[in-house]
Enzyme design. Structure first.
Site, PDB file in Angstrom:
ATOM      1  N   ARG A 179     -47.943  30.259  -8.525  1.00 13.72           N
ATOM      2  CA  ARG A 179     -47.996  31.694  -8.268  1.00 13.72           C
ATOM      3  C   ARG A 179     -46.606  32.165  -7.856  1.00 13.72           C
ATOM      4  O   ARG A 179     -46.035  31.647  -6.885  1.00 13.72           O
ATOM      5  CB  ARG A 179     -49.007  31.996  -7.158  1.00 13.72           C
ATOM      6  N   HIS A 181     -44.442  41.836  -4.362  1.00 15.69           N
ATOM      7  CA  HIS A 181     -44.374  41.065  -3.127  1.00 15.69           C
ATOM      8  C   HIS A 181     -43.235  41.628  -2.274  1.00 15.69           C
ATOM      9  O   HIS A 181     -42.260  40.941  -1.966  1.00 15.69           O
ATOM     10  CB  HIS A 181     -44.169  39.574  -3.423  1.00 15.69           C
ATOM     11  N   GLU A 234     -50.477  41.145   0.045  1.00 17.14           N
ATOM     12  CA  GLU A 234     -50.543  41.562   1.453  1.00 17.14           C
ATOM     13  C   GLU A 234     -50.086  43.001   1.663  1.00 17.14           C
ATOM     14  O   GLU A 234     -49.093  43.261   2.368  1.00 17.14           O
ATOM     15  CB  GLU A 234     -49.734  40.600   2.327  1.00 17.14           C
ATOM     16  N   ASN A 237     -55.217  35.313   1.617  1.00 18.52           N
ATOM     17  CA  ASN A 237     -54.116  34.640   2.309  1.00 18.52           C
ATOM     18  C   ASN A 237     -54.531  34.434   3.761  1.00 18.52           C
ATOM     19  O   ASN A 237     -54.951  35.390   4.425  1.00 18.52           O
ATOM     20  CB  ASN A 237     -52.839  35.478   2.267  1.00 18.52           C
ATOM     21  N   TYR A 285     -53.601  32.352   7.570  1.00 20.21           N
ATOM     22  CA  TYR A 285     -52.760  31.507   8.418  1.00 20.21           C
ATOM     23  C   TYR A 285     -53.379  31.241   9.793  1.00 20.21           C
ATOM     24  O   TYR A 285     -53.364  30.113  10.268  1.00 20.21           O
ATOM     25  CB  TYR A 285     -51.365  32.125   8.569  1.00 20.21           C
TER      26      TYR A 285
END
Length: 478
Positions: free
Chosen positions: A84, A128, A173, A302, A304
């Site tokens: 990606r 991005h 995001e 995504n 974390y």
């Protein structure tokens, strides 16, 4: 047979599972002034004194623009079957307007062809965070025109690469773009205006919807279009009604502001109410929600670390512990009555708590939120204090343990009925980590920033075994 001697059932993933890594253009490419590329907001931001650690910039990054063949060879040697990456908007459409620059598109054509020749499935992210600076000068994401410009850009890239790339992601995001870029100011373009952050969120949503329409108008119907959301797992310190109300407010601002219109065609009523002192949302025009609510082929998640909140009170002192950088300005418009807390447990170098249960929780939430929609983990990984030993090797057992625990959570979610079809580890290589500069290493490939030499870390070899076999390797003893 003693219990300790019982054979362990291997953790095995589906044979069709995509095993990849993820990167983004500004973090790895360099070559910021080559081939007609014009500045992005991150070029401007990183060259502004005091905005990044040590004044680091992405001018060279890890020079992927010139070394992409070597980097693809690294992926192939590891046995990865997917990659990606993002397209640099100002590289293919300088200034964000007008025709494409073919030399910019040619770089991505060469990259895609190299991936395909090695049996690696490319997955393109269109945005991005590297908005062309000229579009920011015209108002940036708080302005509707930026969404229209994005649709034009999406059509250009889809037309050029849609014949050979089947996996597409509109935005990465958008929460960070809107609220860190225009709210707290810790990301480019560094603005600190709560109203602008909410306007930016809406126009990012609109860009997503219009971008899907543009892609579908020029690409084969077989192609899959998704979006990557860094949706938060929001927890409360107690079940007190005030704490639950605080969690609802943050859940709306972190999650509902994007998945509401994207998946359901509406903003949460609680979000509109909580932000009513900032805006009446009159920038949402007729038919906007219909344009945003486009059918998706997949959803990227995504993850974390989780978020822990409570209602604010005088006992909470010090900086806001939301894990999103230090700023006196909040990325949470209308939520000044919410306190953030450090979640307990082991932490990565970013200060983020290691909590694989949160990934399972996130997957299962979106299994319910969007039933029938395939899911991909489009980012997951950790930064640690990686050091090269005297033999030229990089051992990173903490990262291996992190990946093992989070992939176990993914496997558990699949067993619980989730349709997860791939995992993209963040990141392939150490790189420019935004405002943290080069101080935080997320890669499974080590970069010597003085020479740009690539060295696969222990975690890279471990992940490669998983990619080649589909069987989760054990964590080696330290």
């Amino acid at each position: 047979m003693p219990e300790s001697a019982q054979p362990v059932t291997p953790v095995t993933f589906p044979s069709s599972f995509l095993w990849g890594t993820a990167t983004s253009a500004y973090q790895i490419e360099g070559a910021v002034r080559e081939g007609g590329r014009t500045p992005s907001i991150w070029d401007t931001f990183s060259h502004t004194p005091g905005k990044t650690a040590d004044g680091d910039t992405g001018d060279i990054a890890v020079d992927h623009y010139h070394r992409y063949r070597d980097d693809v060879a690294l992926m192939a040697d590891l046995g990865l079957n997917a990659y990606r990456f993002s397209i640099a908007w100002p590289r293919v459409q300088p200034t964000g307007r007008g025709p494409a620059v073919q030399v910019g598109l040619d770089f991505y054509r060469r990259l895609v062809d190299e991936l395909l020749s090695r049996g690696i499935t490319p997955a393109i992210t269109l945005y991005h965070w590297d908005l062309p600076q000229e579009l920011e000068d015209a108002g940036g994401w708080p302005e509707r025109d930026t969404a229209l410009r994005f649709a034009e850009y999406a059509r250009i890239v889809g037309e050029a690469l849609g014949d050979r790339v089947e996996h597409w992601i509109t935005l990465n995001e958008p929460w960070c773009s809107a609220f860190l870029g225009y709210g707290s100011g810790v990301h480019a373009p560094g603005r600190t205006d709560p109203l602008a952050s909410l306007r930016a969120a809406h126009h990012l949503n609109l860009a997503h919807g219009l971008g899907i329409q543009a892609l579908r108008s020029v690409m084969p119907a077989r192609n899959s279009i998704a979006v990557s959301l860094n949706s938060s797992v929001v927890r409360t310190v107690s079940q007190d009604p005030a704490d639950l109300a605080a969690a609802q407010k943050i859940d709306d601002l972190a999650n509902g502001v994007f998945h509401g219109p994207m998946l359901h065609g509406a903003y949460p009523a609680t979000l509109l109410e909580a932000t009513s002192s900032i805006t009446d949302w009159s920038f949402v025009l007729d038919d906007d929600l219909r344009a945003i609510h486009q059918p998706l082929d997949a959803l990227g998640l995504n993850y974390y670390t989780p978020t822990l909140v409570s209602a604010a009170n005088g006992a909470v002192k010090g900086p806001r512990a939301d894990g999103h950088g230090a700023s006196e300005y909040s990325p949470w418009p209308g939520a000044d009555d919410v306190a953030f807390h450090q979640t307990p447990g082991e932490r990565t170098l970013m200060g983020w708590t290691v909590d694989p249960d949160g990934l399972h929780e996130l997957i299962m939430r979106y299994t319910r939120e969007a039933p029938g929609l395939p899911l991909y983990i489009t980012e997951n990984g950790a930064a640690y204090e990686d050091k090269m030993d005297e033999d030229g090797r990089v051992h990173d057992p903490e990262r291996i343990a992190y990946l093992h625990s989070h992939l176990t959570a993914v496997h558990r979610a699949i067993a619980d009925g989730a349709d997860v079809r791939g995992y993209f580890l963040w990141s392939l290589m150490d790189n420019f980590e935004w405002a943290y500069g080069y101080a935080k290493r997320f890669g499974v490939v080590h970069i010597d920033y003085a020479t740009l030499k690539r060295t696969t870390k222990s975690s890279g070899h471990w992940y490669g075994r998983l990619a080649r076999t589909g069987v989760l390797p054990e964590v080696p003893e330290a």
